[in-house]
Scaffold this active site. Structure first.
Site, PDB file in Angstrom:
ATOM      1  N   GLU A  21     -53.752  13.465  20.398  1.00 13.41           N
ATOM      2  CA  GLU A  21     -52.982  14.533  19.750  1.00 13.41           C
ATOM      3  C   GLU A  21     -51.671  14.020  19.147  1.00 13.41           C
ATOM      4  O   GLU A  21     -51.125  14.641  18.242  1.00 13.41           O
ATOM      5  CB  GLU A  21     -52.632  15.631  20.757  1.00 13.41           C
ATOM      6  CG  GLU A  21     -53.817  16.412  21.262  1.00 13.41           C
ATOM      7  CD  GLU A  21     -53.412  17.470  22.268  1.00 13.41           C
ATOM      8  OE1 GLU A  21     -53.610  18.655  21.962  1.00 13.41           O
ATOM      9  OE2 GLU A  21     -52.892  17.108  23.340  1.00 13.41           O
ATOM     10  N   TYR A  53     -37.401  38.293   6.203  1.00 12.09           N
ATOM     11  CA  TYR A  53     -38.653  37.665   6.665  1.00 12.09           C
ATOM     12  C   TYR A  53     -38.833  36.277   6.080  1.00 12.09           C
ATOM     13  O   TYR A  53     -39.256  35.353   6.767  1.00 12.09           O
ATOM     14  CB  TYR A  53     -39.881  38.487   6.239  1.00 12.09           C
ATOM     15  CG  TYR A  53     -39.845  39.942   6.557  1.00 12.09           C
ATOM     16  CD1 TYR A  53     -40.080  40.385   7.858  1.00 12.09           C
ATOM     17  CD2 TYR A  53     -39.618  40.892   5.572  1.00 12.09           C
ATOM     18  CE1 TYR A  53     -40.083  41.733   8.156  1.00 12.09           C
ATOM     19  CE2 TYR A  53     -39.611  42.240   5.859  1.00 12.09           C
ATOM     20  CZ  TYR A  53     -39.843  42.661   7.151  1.00 12.09           C
ATOM     21  OH  TYR A  53     -39.838  43.984   7.439  1.00 12.09           O
ATOM     22  N   VAL A  72     -46.705  23.379  24.443  1.00 11.98           N
ATOM     23  CA  VAL A  72     -46.511  24.612  23.684  1.00 11.98           C
ATOM     24  C   VAL A  72     -45.340  25.395  24.286  1.00 11.98           C
ATOM     25  O   VAL A  72     -44.579  26.041  23.568  1.00 11.98           O
ATOM     26  CB  VAL A  72     -47.813  25.451  23.679  1.00 11.98           C
ATOM     27  CG1 VAL A  72     -47.591  26.808  23.057  1.00 11.98           C
ATOM     28  CG2 VAL A  72     -48.918  24.708  22.960  1.00 11.98           C
ATOM     29  N   GLU A  73     -45.172  25.288  25.600  1.00 13.47           N
ATOM     30  CA  GLU A  73     -44.060  25.964  26.270  1.00 13.47           C
ATOM     31  C   GLU A  73     -42.716  25.495  25.725  1.00 13.47           C
ATOM     32  O   GLU A  73     -41.806  26.308  25.504  1.00 13.47           O
ATOM     33  CB  GLU A  73     -44.123  25.703  27.789  1.00 13.47           C
ATOM     34  CG  GLU A  73     -45.295  26.352  28.487  1.00 13.47           C
ATOM     35  CD  GLU A  73     -46.592  25.546  28.475  1.00 13.47           C
ATOM     36  OE1 GLU A  73     -47.488  25.878  29.272  1.00 13.47           O
ATOM     37  OE2 GLU A  73     -46.731  24.591  27.675  1.00 13.47           O
ATOM     38  N   LYS A  98     -52.485  28.129  20.297  1.00 14.35           N
ATOM     39  CA  LYS A  98     -53.008  26.832  19.867  1.00 14.35           C
ATOM     40  C   LYS A  98     -54.538  26.939  19.850  1.00 14.35           C
ATOM     41  O   LYS A  98     -55.185  26.858  20.889  1.00 14.35           O
ATOM     42  CB  LYS A  98     -52.534  25.731  20.820  1.00 14.35           C
ATOM     43  CG  LYS A  98     -52.871  24.324  20.359  1.00 14.35           C
ATOM     44  CD  LYS A  98     -52.257  23.309  21.312  1.00 14.35           C
ATOM     45  CE  LYS A  98     -52.607  21.888  20.928  1.00 14.35           C
ATOM     46  NZ  LYS A  98     -52.103  20.908  21.886  1.00 14.35           N
TER      47      LYS A  98
END
Length: 117
Positions: A21, A53, A72-73, A98
């Site tokens: 990854e 936005y 991801v945290e 993910k």
């Protein structure tokens, strides 16, 4: 409190704990709910008083392009802090998905809430 939301925003970033990854960019899907008082903007139809936005999405994209996290945290925590600081957002909910992580699941991820509602 009013909210502004962005759903299904896709960003490419370098994320993952495994060696395979670390050399590829992966797509994350972001869903955001941002606490914001829309009344000042709505009163006179003023974009300058709104949570723009396009500007929020641009900051998210820049963040994702520069990010190099294993978790991801960590991505979620740091992005939440960046957005709250940059735009003076008092509260937010951020869901980071993910896709393709597990063959038995459509997607995995985290959802966090930060600030005061």
């Amino acid at each position: 409190m009013d909210t502004v939301f962005i759903e299904g925003l896709q960003v490419d970033t370098l994320i993952g704990a495994y060696d395979w990854e670390r050399g590829i960019r992966q797509c994350l899907r972001l869903d955001l709910t941002l606490g914001w008082d829309i009344r000042p903007a709505a009163e006179n139809d003023e974009l300058a008083k709104a949570l723009d936005y396009a500007e929020v999405a641009g900051v998210i994209d820049q963040f994702a392009q520069a990010a190099r996290f294993e978790l991801v945290e960590t991505f979620a925590e740091r992005l939440a802090a960046t957005l709250m600081t940059r735009f003076a957002i008092p509260w937010l909910r951020l869901r980071v998905t993910k896709p393709g992580v597990n063959a038995r699941a459509t997607a995995l991820g985290v959802e966090i809430e930060r600030g005061c509602r």
